[in-house]
Design a protein around this motif. Structure first.
Motif, PDB file in Angstrom:
ATOM      1  N   SER A   1       0.468  -1.616   0.066  1.00  0.00           N
ATOM      2  CA  SER A   1       0.230   0.285  -0.044  1.00  0.00           C
ATOM      3  C   SER A   1       1.167   1.764  -0.061  1.00  0.00           C
ATOM      4  O   SER A   1       0.574   1.972  -0.973  1.00  0.00           O
TER       5      SER A   1
ATOM      6  N   ARG B   1       2.299   2.120  -3.812  1.00  0.00           N
ATOM      7  CA  ARG B   1       1.094   2.474  -4.152  1.00  0.00           C
ATOM      8  C   ARG B   1       1.430   3.756  -4.208  1.00  0.00           C
ATOM      9  O   ARG B   1       1.165   4.817  -5.349  1.00  0.00           O
ATOM     10  N   TRP B   2       0.832   4.647  -2.539  1.00  0.00           N
ATOM     11  CA  TRP B   2       0.751   5.380  -2.235  1.00  0.00           C
ATOM     12  C   TRP B   2       2.207   6.790  -2.914  1.00  0.00           C
ATOM     13  O   TRP B   2       2.114   7.853  -3.018  1.00  0.00           O
TER      14      TRP B   2
ATOM     15  N   HIS C   1       2.394   7.348  -6.222  1.00  0.00           N
ATOM     16  CA  HIS C   1       1.024   8.363  -6.434  1.00  0.00           C
ATOM     17  C   HIS C   1       1.406   9.383  -6.211  1.00  0.00           C
ATOM     18  O   HIS C   1       1.099  10.462  -7.157  1.00  0.00           O
TER      19      HIS C   1
ATOM     20  N   GLU D   1      -1.628   5.215   5.374  1.00  0.00           N
ATOM     21  CA  GLU D   1      -1.803   3.422   4.270  1.00  0.00           C
ATOM     22  C   GLU D   1      -1.292   2.504   4.727  1.00  0.00           C
ATOM     23  O   GLU D   1      -2.341   1.395   3.689  1.00  0.00           O
TER      24      GLU D   1
ATOM     25  N   ARG E   1      -6.130  -7.585  -4.245  1.00  0.00           N
ATOM     26  CA  ARG E   1      -6.459  -5.569  -4.496  1.00  0.00           C
ATOM     27  C   ARG E   1      -5.545  -4.995  -4.128  1.00  0.00           C
ATOM     28  O   ARG E   1      -5.431  -4.218  -5.030  1.00  0.00           O
ATOM     29  N   LEU E   2      -4.771  -5.277  -3.150  1.00  0.00           N
ATOM     30  CA  LEU E   2      -3.330  -4.006  -2.860  1.00  0.00           C
ATOM     31  C   LEU E   2      -2.097  -4.412  -4.044  1.00  0.00           C
ATOM     32  O   LEU E   2      -2.332  -3.046  -4.227  1.00  0.00           O
TER      33      LEU E   2
ATOM     34  N   ASP F   1      -3.763  -3.338  -6.801  1.00  0.00           N
ATOM     35  CA  ASP F   1      -4.124  -1.529  -7.116  1.00  0.00           C
ATOM     36  C   ASP F   1      -3.008  -1.051  -7.669  1.00  0.00           C
ATOM     37  O   ASP F   1      -2.459  -0.013  -8.527  1.00  0.00           O
ATOM     38  N   TYR F   2      -2.073  -1.725  -7.446  1.00  0.00           N
ATOM     39  CA  TYR F   2      -0.160  -1.277  -7.429  1.00  0.00           C
ATOM     40  C   TYR F   2       0.479  -1.619  -8.545  1.00  0.00           C
ATOM     41  O   TYR F   2       1.189  -0.398  -8.608  1.00  0.00           O
TER      42      TYR F   2
ATOM     43  N   GLY G   1      -1.697  -2.272 -11.083  1.00  0.00           N
ATOM     44  CA  GLY G   1      -2.542  -1.133 -12.000  1.00  0.00           C
ATOM     45  C   GLY G   1      -2.000   0.193 -12.352  1.00  0.00           C
ATOM     46  O   GLY G   1      -1.646   0.519 -13.275  1.00  0.00           O
ATOM     47  N   GLN G   2      -1.668   1.159 -10.932  1.00  0.00           N
ATOM     48  CA  GLN G   2      -1.152   2.144 -11.209  1.00  0.00           C
ATOM     49  C   GLN G   2       0.487   2.548 -11.583  1.00  0.00           C
ATOM     50  O   GLN G   2       0.589   2.824 -13.005  1.00  0.00           O
TER      51      GLN G   2
END
Length: 167
Positions: free
Chosen positions: A57, A60-61, A64, A88, A99-100, A103-104, A106-107
């Motif tokens: 997480s 990922r953030w 971003h 986070e 899902r984590l 998301d990672y 995909g981003q």
């Protein structure tokens, strides 16, 4: 997943993106086969938020923040706050690991495409400390360093959690 640290060409952009992809893929690989329970295990006694889920997480953030917010000047949707600077890591405990990871990755795919459209010397829209505007090159190097450092944390967590080493 096939990880490689050998860029397809010899230009600087290929080197930076290959190494960033390599450390990203390593972070994902370190979570392979990890149970939901183990993904939330915090085996380091003085680091209660240091979990595999929390680190994914966080990575990922961080991406971003540096690419969407600092580089592009977009809105800051990061979960951390002044009152909860590690949020986070905390909220990751309520999100399924697949899902984590999705998301990672995909981003990361989206940001990889974004980066190819900008020169490495392009300055960020948002200044950082002391009003300095870092370049895309600096941001990519920072993300490589950040991800590689946290891969070391994932190594330790994984070994302490279920004994798995390597990757």
């Amino acid at each position: 997943m096939t990880r490689t640290d050998l860029p397809p060409t010899r230009d600087e952009r290929a080197h930076l993106l290959t190494f960033l992809d390599y450390v990203r893929d390593t972070a994902v690989a370190k979570c392979d086969g990890l149970s939901e329970e183990d993904a939330r295990e915090a085996p380091l006694p003085h680091s209660p938020l240091m979990t595999a889920a929390g680190l994914i997480s966080h990575l990922r953030w961080v991406e971003h923040y540096w690419l969407d917010v600092v580089f592009l000047g977009g809105e800051d949707h990061t979960p951390w706050t002044a009152e909860d600077p590690d949020r986070e890591m905390r909220i990751a405990l309520d999100v399924p690991l697949p899902r984590l990871l999705a998301d990672y990755t995909g981003q990361s795919d989206r940001l990889r495409r974004l980066v190819t459209g900008h020169d490495l010397d392009t300055e960020a829209k948002q200044p950082v400390r002391d009003g300095v505007r870092v370049t895309l090159r600096w941001i990519l190097l920072h993300l490589i360093e950040e991800t590689a450092r946290h891969n070391g944390h994932l190594d330790a967590i994984r070994e302490l959690t279920d004994g798995r080493t390597g990757v």
